[in-house]
Design an enzyme around this catalytic site. Structure first.
Site, PDB file in Angstrom:
ATOM      1  N   GLY A 151       0.796  -1.276   0.021  1.00  0.00           N
ATOM      2  CA  GLY A 151      -0.005   0.018  -0.002  1.00  0.00           C
ATOM      3  C   GLY A 151       0.745   1.278   0.200  1.00  0.00           C
ATOM      4  N   SER A 181       6.279  -4.565  -2.498  1.00  0.00           N
ATOM      5  CA  SER A 181       6.073  -3.132  -2.862  1.00  0.00           C
ATOM      6  C   SER A 181       6.175  -2.340  -1.590  1.00  0.00           C
ATOM      7  CB  SER A 181       4.501  -3.127  -3.246  1.00  0.00           C
ATOM      8  OG  SER A 181       4.241  -1.785  -3.715  1.00  0.00           O
ATOM      9  N   TRP A 182       5.235  -1.648  -0.991  1.00  0.00           N
ATOM     10  CA  TRP A 182       5.473  -0.858   0.324  1.00  0.00           C
ATOM     11  C   TRP A 182       5.943  -1.941   1.308  1.00  0.00           C
ATOM     12  CZ3 TRP A 182       6.653   2.901   3.356  1.00  0.00           C
ATOM     13  CH2 TRP A 182       6.413   2.757   4.730  1.00  0.00           C
ATOM     14  N   ASP A 198       8.451  -3.909 -14.631  1.00  0.00           N
ATOM     15  CA  ASP A 198       7.928  -3.244 -13.491  1.00  0.00           C
ATOM     16  C   ASP A 198       7.807  -1.797 -13.816  1.00  0.00           C
ATOM     17  OD1 ASP A 198       6.970  -2.017 -11.057  1.00  0.00           O
ATOM     18  OD2 ASP A 198       7.733  -3.407  -9.918  1.00  0.00           O
ATOM     19  N   HIS A 215       5.016  -5.172 -11.704  1.00  0.00           N
ATOM     20  CA  HIS A 215       4.778  -5.070 -10.521  1.00  0.00           C
ATOM     21  C   HIS A 215       3.843  -5.976  -9.899  1.00  0.00           C
ATOM     22  CE1 HIS A 215       5.533  -2.509  -7.100  1.00  0.00           C
ATOM     23  NE2 HIS A 215       4.191  -2.702  -6.657  1.00  0.00           N
TER      24      HIS A 215
END
Length: 322
Positions: free
Chosen positions: A44, A116-117, A274, A302
């Site tokens: 996120g 990701s985050w 990505d 991604h």
């Protein structure tokens, strides 16, 4: 070994952890109570944990911990309410929450998995508490440098100029086209008391994020716009909050301090295509982290795909034996 996910599994334990400042973090544990501890750190920021991540782990060999970071998912209070103050939701707060959860569950060391985050938070936690981390498995590597944020919310507009123009037009009050100004304007709008202002800003943000992912193969609804309203509002508000502040990290901090991860085996899996998080970040991290292995998936982006999942599950099965 099959590259298919393990069968669906339900938690055998769950709860709400009081982490202070009026916040309670939802957590759950599934798999083998006597298995190797592993924590799933969602992305996120603000997406919340999903059920699919449970199926990446052999339920006979892992004790899998999942949790919703502050103000999203089932954690309370929820960021979709504009009255909720996000001052106590920063990277340092999330690191402290993870450590508090580890202690609460009586875990000495745990494997960390997330992309990701989630990879940013994993790296920040592991560099602060390296003695508490056994291994790390990361797809879609990010370190949330301001240069990475600038690419995602401005630079990628070179490939999607029409979508970026609409994204920028969503906050005409922003002082300039500079990424911090644009993101700060979105952060203000997503906390506006007017529900129509919040809804419009959320929709504009999600349209941009979906445009960046539009060249990737995925099934189902769009990754951002297709979420339920409440979850989408919290996700966008928390993203804007974090990224407008550079995630409260010094620029380049996580790669600069990657030497603190020495002795922790790591597997990094990154798609060459990505668009949201270019490969260079994973490449630089692998060069700075002595014990990291980088696998590049040439046809993945991604969101990953079959080859990405196969590489991740191979690593998780290998580490289950250590």
């Amino acid at each position: 070994m099959s590259d298919e996910k393990y069968p669906p599994i339900e938690p055998y334990e769950h709860g709400m952890l009081d982490v202070g400042d009026g916040n309670h973090v939802y957590w759950e544990v599934c798999g083998n109570p006597d298995g190797k501890p592993a924590a799933v750190v969602h992305g996120g920021p603000g997406s919340g944990c999903g059920t699919g991540a449970r199926r990446m782990f052999d339920p006979e060999r892992y004790r899998v911990v999942l949790f919703d970071q502050r103000n999203c998912g089932r954690s309370t209070p929820h960021a979709s309410d504009p009255a909720v103050d996000l001052r106590h939701n920063t990277t340092d707060h999330l690191i402290a929450d993870m450590e508090r959860l580890r202690v609460h569950l009586g875990i000495d060391r745990w494997l960390l998995h997330g992309g990701s985050w989630g990879s940013t938070l994993i790296l920040a936690y592991a560099e602060r508490y390296p003695e508490r981390v056994s291994e790390i498995v990361i797809p879609s590597v990010t370190t949330t440098r301001r240069s990475e944020i600038d690419w995602l919310y401005r630079g990628a507009g070179r490939f999607f100029p029409e979508a970026w123009e609409l994204f920028r037009a969503g906050v005409p009050e922003a002082a300039s086209d500079a990424t911090p100004d644009v993101l700060a304007a979105y952060a203000r709008r997503t906390a506006d008391p007017d529900p129509e202002v919040r809804a419009r800003a959320t929709a504009d943000w999600c349209a941009w994020e979906d445009a960046v992912l539009s060249q990737e193969a995925y099934t189902g609804p769009p990754p951002f716009s297709g979420r339920p309203d409440r979850a989408r509002q919290a996700l966008v508000r928390i993203c804007a909050h974090y990224f407008s502040h550079g995630a409260w990290l010094e620029e380049g901090q996580l790669i600069r301090d990657a030497g603190r991860l020495a002795g922790i085996p790591g597997v990094l899996v990154h798609g060459r295509m990505d668009m949201g998080g270019p490969l260079i970040t994973a490449w630089e991290l692998a060069r700075a982290w002595p014990d990291a292995e980088l696998t590049v998936i040439n046809d993945a982006g991604h969101l990953g795909g079959t080859a990405t999942r196969r590489a991740l599950m191979a690593a998780l099965n290998r580490f289950a034996r250590s």
